[in-house]
Scaffold this active site. Structure first.
Site, PDB file in Angstrom:
ATOM      1  N   LEU A 346       0.838  -1.210   0.000  1.00 11.34           N
ATOM      2  CA  LEU A 346       0.000   0.000   0.000  1.00 11.34           C
ATOM      3  C   LEU A 346       0.865   1.249   0.000  1.00 11.34           C
ATOM      4  O   LEU A 346       0.471   2.284  -0.493  1.00 11.34           O
ATOM      5  CB  LEU A 346      -0.885   0.037   1.251  1.00 11.34           C
ATOM      6  CG  LEU A 346      -2.033  -0.948   1.329  1.00 11.34           C
ATOM      7  CD1 LEU A 346      -2.657  -0.912   2.716  1.00 11.34           C
ATOM      8  CD2 LEU A 346      -3.080  -0.618   0.287  1.00 11.34           C
ATOM      9  N   GLY A 349       7.153   4.129   3.917  1.00 14.36           N
ATOM     10  CA  GLY A 349       7.470   5.397   4.563  1.00 14.36           C
ATOM     11  C   GLY A 349       8.597   5.220   5.532  1.00 14.36           C
ATOM     12  O   GLY A 349       9.280   4.182   5.531  1.00 14.36           O
ATOM     13  N   GLY A 350       8.775   6.222   6.358  1.00 15.29           N
ATOM     14  CA  GLY A 350       9.864   6.198   7.308  1.00 15.29           C
ATOM     15  C   GLY A 350       9.854   4.969   8.198  1.00 15.29           C
ATOM     16  O   GLY A 350      10.897   4.464   8.588  1.00 15.29           O
ATOM     17  N   PHE A 351       8.680   4.480   8.511  1.00 12.03           N
ATOM     18  CA  PHE A 351       8.598   3.364   9.444  1.00 12.03           C
ATOM     19  C   PHE A 351       8.721   2.006   8.790  1.00 12.03           C
ATOM     20  O   PHE A 351       8.863   1.004   9.459  1.00 12.03           O
ATOM     21  CB  PHE A 351       7.266   3.391  10.186  1.00 12.03           C
ATOM     22  CG  PHE A 351       7.222   4.416  11.263  1.00 12.03           C
ATOM     23  CD1 PHE A 351       8.114   4.355  12.314  1.00 12.03           C
ATOM     24  CD2 PHE A 351       6.307   5.435  11.233  1.00 12.03           C
ATOM     25  CE1 PHE A 351       8.083   5.292  13.316  1.00 12.03           C
ATOM     26  CE2 PHE A 351       6.274   6.376  12.236  1.00 12.03           C
ATOM     27  CZ  PHE A 351       7.163   6.315  13.274  1.00 12.03           C
ATOM     28  N   GLY A 352       8.574   1.956   7.514  1.00 12.75           N
ATOM     29  CA  GLY A 352       8.654   0.652   6.875  1.00 12.75           C
ATOM     30  C   GLY A 352       7.611   0.526   5.793  1.00 12.75           C
ATOM     31  O   GLY A 352       7.017   1.508   5.358  1.00 12.75           O
ATOM     32  N   LYS A 369       1.899  -3.306   8.711  1.00 10.33           N
ATOM     33  CA  LYS A 369       3.099  -2.502   8.575  1.00 10.33           C
ATOM     34  C   LYS A 369       4.285  -3.326   9.048  1.00 10.33           C
ATOM     35  O   LYS A 369       4.250  -3.916  10.126  1.00 10.33           O
ATOM     36  CB  LYS A 369       2.936  -1.239   9.430  1.00 10.33           C
ATOM     37  CG  LYS A 369       4.060  -0.266   9.265  1.00 10.33           C
ATOM     38  CD  LYS A 369       3.704   1.076   9.883  1.00 10.33           C
ATOM     39  CE  LYS A 369       2.810   1.878   8.985  1.00 10.33           C
ATOM     40  NZ  LYS A 369       2.725   3.294   9.353  1.00 10.33           N
ATOM     41  N   ASP A 465       3.818  13.397  14.709  1.00 13.19           N
ATOM     42  CA  ASP A 465       3.904  13.471  13.261  1.00 13.19           C
ATOM     43  C   ASP A 465       2.531  13.693  12.633  1.00 13.19           C
ATOM     44  O   ASP A 465       2.115  12.963  11.744  1.00 13.19           O
ATOM     45  CB  ASP A 465       4.582  12.201  12.715  1.00 13.19           C
ATOM     46  CG  ASP A 465       5.270  12.447  11.373  1.00 13.19           C
ATOM     47  OD1 ASP A 465       5.308  13.612  10.934  1.00 13.19           O
ATOM     48  OD2 ASP A 465       5.753  11.475  10.762  1.00 13.19           O
TER      49      ASP A 465
END
Ligand SMILES: *[C@@H]1O[C@H](CO)[C@@H](O)[C@H](O)[C@H]1NC(C)=O
Ligand SMILES: *[C@@H]1O[C@H](CO)[C@@H](O)[C@H](O)[C@H]1NC(C)=O
Ligand SMILES: *[C@@H]1O[C@H](CO)[C@@H](O)[C@H](O)[C@H]1NC(C)=O
Ligand SMILES: *[C@@H]1O[C@H](CO)[C@@H](O)[C@H](O)[C@H]1NC(C)=O
Ligand SMILES: *[C@@H]1O[C@H](CO)[C@@H](O)[C@H](O)[C@H]1NC(C)=O
Ligand SMILES: *[C@@H]1O[C@H](CO)[C@@H](O)[C@H](O)[C@H]1NC(C)=O
Length: 670
Positions: A346, A349-352, A369, A465
């Site tokens: 999908l 991003g920064g987190f994975g 995620k 954020d």
């Protein structure tokens, strides 16, 4: 004479109306007439099972007949009493999902009702509506913050809503004075006998529980209320139960009910019993005639298999079972996302990376995620943090459903949001312009979600954020804030020597870039930038024609200064599209107030929500100056990318002495 005869004829069916129910087990023929829907089922052993261990389903069982609950000439509700034996067996010990309720309702199928926290009784749009005519006594095994539940083992009296009018931890008094109390575990799998009594003379509902057949003298819960306006003349009586992300089997062993009188009593020992906990038999299969060599070979094969399995296994430690949200198995999530296929991706991003998935079994759509988490140290802290975040529940937050860990990977499972992230609508899809009404609803929703994070939970949760790409839209285009608290999780894993500034350029409060510390007012700052973004349809910092970016706050301030702030709005609004000028003005001004470079002068989220709802008028803005809302200017000259970026230590402006601010981690929540 004729008239009275007619009256008699009309009165006849009423007087013959049923006013009593008695089921000692549900094996006899009359039980066949109960109206069941959802997954409710009468088992062969005579136990009525409302739900089984499949997630997010519900079951209803109602008596087929209408009962007369009111004297139609006086409009006064009758007294009634009921008694029933229930048992709840959760899929995982200690983790309930979700609960059951004795129900008096206007229909037998409770159409439109939702499972999970709605217990199969109501849905998000009719909850609390007086025209529901619903009375329920809930046995709830999950703590829902949205409905103000006190814990995950309570009994509540619910009128037209799932916010209980009165609730109490399950238990009973062992004496008449109520000084000795014994707790009961609803989800302990044992039969519990319940009595619900409504006394129409004293206008009192009382609920009594016991683990034996004797009714304690003092009820565990009572609530003074006249049910006359709540009940209709004729109503259906029965039970509802639902499962959520976690599931329990909800059982009913017997039920007795009577209007204007005492129902027949139930005796636990003569009711059907649930089978005890299943014991897996240990079977030893010894093949005497099999050659020894074959046994040896298969032992090696099995050994290798087990070794690999254990090596890859996500071993569940006891502390992991104690905590909140569901722990998924890796296999389950792998299956759900079809092996983390790129096709299911999908976003990133920064987190994975985020994958779409469908949970096997319940067919629930989720977003998974995948975060890699190198440091073994602090894992327990990491997981307990997830547990506390997972217990946050609010209609404007993307729900964390559960997690899974496997070696260095941490998988987080969220509700799937059908309409994706808000920034797509604002910037990328001009053909899908959001109307003003939708934008205003999204802003108000996100504000209430953020207020909940700041004030509504047992500990303050700072989002860190807030931005359009972290706001996801559900199927009704409600804005829901995602990724909350995750930034703090990241801090746990980071090297304490370096201060990571978590956030995204353009949304970072000036003091945050100086100190690296996030606070509720730095969230307010970001929310200010977010509001301007949604109204103006522009990013906080946009590349202009020249080398300088356009800073949205400055830009809006320009309009404000010229006394035409409304003109800053998205040009797509107003071209034949309705918008409300006073609302646009309110949001833009509030955006400027929240963007104040001095943290102490920004409103708190509680005030922001009051301003947005029009409960309180905005303060005088005449003293607002550009310098007070120019916090964004320091990011001015930097190139803006939507992905992770670093802050060079030589930033211009008053905040340039920030060599400790090594980098800005984590941007782009997608
Ligand atoms: C079940 O309902 C039907 C139709 O209402 C009725 O005729 C029948 O007597 C009922 N059976 C029992 C056992 O109550
Ligand atoms: C629960 O009941 C439904 C419908 O009766 C069935 O499809 C499902 O397989 C059952 N689940 C379990 C875990 O038994
Ligand atoms: C209903 O109310 C009327 C008037 O208050 C009273 O006379 C009558 O007895 C009541 N009927 C029942 C069944 O309680
Ligand atoms: C909620 O339930 C009511 C009936 O109680 C129904 O009319 C309505 O459509 C339902 N709303 C949703 C969103 O499902
Ligand atoms: C309550 O429900 C009725 C009928 O479904 C509806 O007309 C009314 O608008 C609802 N009220 C609120 C406050 O939602
Ligand atoms: C409690 O019950 C009354 C009906 O008497 C209802 O109007 C009220 O909203 C209910 N809810 C709460 C939380 O008290």
């Amino acid at each position: 004479m004729l008239f009275s005869l007619l009256l008699f004829l009309f009165a006849l069916p009423v007087s013959s109306q049923l006013d009593e129910v008695y089921f000692s087990g549900f094996k006899d023929v009359t039980s066949q007439n109960l109206t069941l829907n959802g997954i409710a089922e009468i088992q062969r052993d005579g136990i009525l099972r409302l739900t089984n261990e499949t997630s997010r389903l519900m079951g209803h069982a109602f008596h087929p007949s209408l009962f007369r609950f009111k004297n139609s000439s006086s409009g006064k509700a009758f007294s009634f009493s009921t008694s029933f034996a229930l048992a709840i067996v959760p899929e995982y010990p200690k983790l309930g999902g979700h609960g059951m309720a004795f129900t008096i309702a206007t229909s037998k199928d409770l159409k439109g009702a939702l499972p999970s926290q709605y217990l199969g009784l109501l849905n998000s749009s009719d909850v609390g509506n007086f025209s529901n005519h619903l009375f329920a006594v809930e046995f709830d095994t999950v703590q829902d913050f949205e409905f103000g539940d006190k814990n995950d083992n309570h009994v509540g009296i619910d009128i037209n809503s799932l916010v209980s009018n009165a609730s109490e931890t399950a238990g009973y008094y062992t004496d008449d004075s109520g000084s000795n109390r014994q707790d009961l575990n609803l989800k302990g799998g044992k039969s519990i006998l319940v009595w619900v009594d409504y006394d129409a003379v004293s206008n009192l509902v009382s609920v009594t529980l016991s683990s034996s057949s004797t009714k304690p003298r003092k009820p565990i819960l009572s609530f003074p209320v006249d049910l006359s306006p709540i009940l209709q003349d004729e109503m259906y009586v029965g039970f509802s139960a639902s499962t959520g992300l976690l599931a329990s089997s909800h059982y009913l062993m017997g039920w007795s009910f009577k209007i204007n009188g005492q129902p027949k009593s139930l005796d636990l020992s003569s009711l059907p019993q649930l089978p005890g906990p299943k014991k897996k038999p240990i079977s030893l299969i010894v093949g005497v005639s099999v050659p020894v060599i074959l046994i040896g070979l298969s032992a090696i094969v099995v050994g290798v298999y087990l070794f690999r399995k254990i090596k890859n296994a996500d071993i569940i430690e006891s502390w992991e079972l104690e905590i909140g949200p569901h722990r998924y198995s890796y296999q389950e999530l792998k299956k759900a996302t079809r092996g983390f296929k790129d096709k299911e991706l999908l976003g990133q991003g920064g987190f994975g990376r985020v994958y779409k998935g469908t949970l096997p079994g319940s067919r629930t759509e989720v977003a998974v995620k995948r975060v890699s988490h190198e440091s073994k140290q602090g894992l327990r802290e990491f997981v307990s943090e997830i547990a506390s975040i997972g217990r946050l529940r609010h209609r404007n937050l993307v729900q964390l459903l559960g997690w899974c860990r496997r070696r260095g990977d941490l998988l987080l499972v969220y509700d799937y949001m059908a309409n994706g992230s808000l920034d797509k609508y604002l910037f990328d899809e001009p053909e899908n312009v959001l109307a003003w009404e939708q934008r205003f609803k999204i802003i108000k929703g996100v504000a209430s979600g953020l207020l909940y994070l700041h004030e509504g939970y047992e500990q303050v949760v700072i989002h860190r954020d807030v931005k359009a790409s972290n706001v996801l839209l559900d199927c009704e285009l409600n804005g829901r804030l995602g990724d909350f608290g995750l930034a703090r999780l990241y801090d746990h894993g980071s090297d304490p020597q370096t201060t990571h500034v978590v956030g995204t350029l353009g949304y970072l409060a000036p003091e945050q870039t100086r100190t690296g510390k996030a606070t509720t007012s730095s969230d307010v700052f970001a929310f200010g930038a977010f509001m301007l973004e949604v109204v103006c349809g522009r990013r906080p910092i946009e590349q202009g024609g020249g080398s300088d970016g356009v800073v949205l706050v400055d830009w809006v301030y320009g309009f404000f200064n010229r006394g035409e702030i409304v003109e800053a709005k998205d040009e797509n609004l107003g071209m034949g599209r309705e918008y409300r000028e006073e609302e646009v003005e309110l949001v833009l001004k509030l955006g400027l107030l929240c963007s104040n470079s001095e943290a102490s002068r920004r409103p708190r989220m509680r005030q922001v929500v009051q301003y947005l709802n029009g409960d309180v008028a905005l303060p005088d803005m005449s003293s607002l100056s550009l310098s007070s809302c120019s916090g964004l200017r320091l990011g001015h000259r930097q190139d803006h990318h939507d992905s992770a970026m670093s802050y060079p230590s030589s930033m211009d402006g008053s905040c340039s002495h920030t060599s400790s601010v090594a980098e800005s981690l984590l941007s782009g929540g997608r």
